[in-house]
Write an enzyme that holds these catalytic residues in place. Sequence first.
Site, short mmCIF file in Angstrom:
data_model
loop_
_atom_site.label_atom_id
_atom_site.label_comp_id
_atom_site.label_asym_id
_atom_site.label_seq_id
_atom_site.Cartn_x
_atom_site.Cartn_y
_atom_site.Cartn_z
N THR A 35 45.12 32.73 37.00
CA THR A 35 43.91 31.91 37.15
C THR A 35 43.74 31.15 35.84
O THR A 35 44.16 31.62 34.79
CB THR A 35 42.71 32.86 37.38
OG1 THR A 35 42.79 33.34 38.70
CG2 THR A 35 41.37 32.18 37.16
N GLY A 42 40.21 38.03 36.07
CA GLY A 42 40.38 39.43 36.46
C GLY A 42 39.99 39.54 37.93
O GLY A 42 39.68 38.52 38.55
N1 ASP Z 1 39.24 35.97 39.24
C1 ASP Z 1 40.24 35.57 40.19
C2 ASP Z 1 39.81 35.98 41.56
O1 ASP Z 1 39.50 37.14 41.76
C3 ASP Z 1 41.58 36.13 39.90
C4 ASP Z 1 41.99 36.12 38.46
O2 ASP Z 1 41.25 35.75 37.58
O3 ASP Z 1 43.11 36.50 38.17
O4 ASP Z 1 39.84 35.17 42.43
#
Ligand code: ASP
Length: 296
Positions: free
Chosen positions: A165, A215
């Site tokens: 992300t 996350g």
């Molecule tokens: N926060 C993102 C989600 O859960 C994933 C990530 O940040 O890796 O969609």
Amino acid sequence: MDLVMVHGGAGGENHPVQSEALEKAAMAGYSALSGGHLDAVERAVIAMEDDPLFNAGYGSVLNLAGEVEMDAAIFDGSTVRCGGVVAIREVRNPVRVARLVMDETPHALLAGEGAIRFAREQGCASFNPVTEKQKINWEKAILAHQRGEQPDICALTGESGSCDTVGSLAVKNGLVAAASSTGGVLLKLPGRVGDTGVFGAGIYASPQGAVVCTGLGEIFIQRNIAAWTVNLMNQGVNVHDAARAAIHRLTGSGATGGVLVADAQGNAVAIYNTALFPVAMVVNGELISSFTPVKI
Ligand code: ASP
């Protein structure tokens, strides 16, 4: 102090090519800073959405139905205005649409079909963000899913691995902005929305400071991590202590992730509790190669 910082997702191994891509994105953001703090974060995120190395825009992970649905948001701390899109499909740059939601509508957040229709009305052409690599990852993941295993993109791809992300913060003349974009999590249910496009969860800002997170989105939504962290800054807590407190709040929930935190004076920090959290920062036009995220 003027600055642009970017992250490429908290998670697994840091691919060297990703570092280069992050530096490019931070520089691209900085070069747009003359247009303002919002232009800078939008430009930095667009650079990463356009790069298939990241799980955002082109190169996003596929959901259970084998489709890409993306979330993105932008937040202006100085005015506390924001725009976002969630579960949007078939656009190249979800963060561009998020900015248009903020600038061109009376709304803060558009979802699904309505977001796509709005994007088209604003001149965003139809675009297929599915890459061959993500199709292959999906095929491996769906097999694991059918075997009843919990698929993990980091383990499946065996390369850059992180959840990838993307997010960016910018500070210009004491004005702060944040932007973020994601394809979410591999094999998510169609319609699932993570924290990246949810104000207060994965992104938030005030005149005092701004935060973007990465996350597992569900935890960030449940614990309202970004708004909670900005609120600490509003009460006078410095960026380091606020970011540490955010990660402790995560750890307390048994969760992992990373945060970028910056205040209006240009103090900035990246803190994480995963294996790696690739970041890059440009201050007053110069790439700060010594800028490293703090692992706790
Ligand atoms: N926060 C993102 C989600 O859960 C994933 C990530 O940040 O890796 O969609």
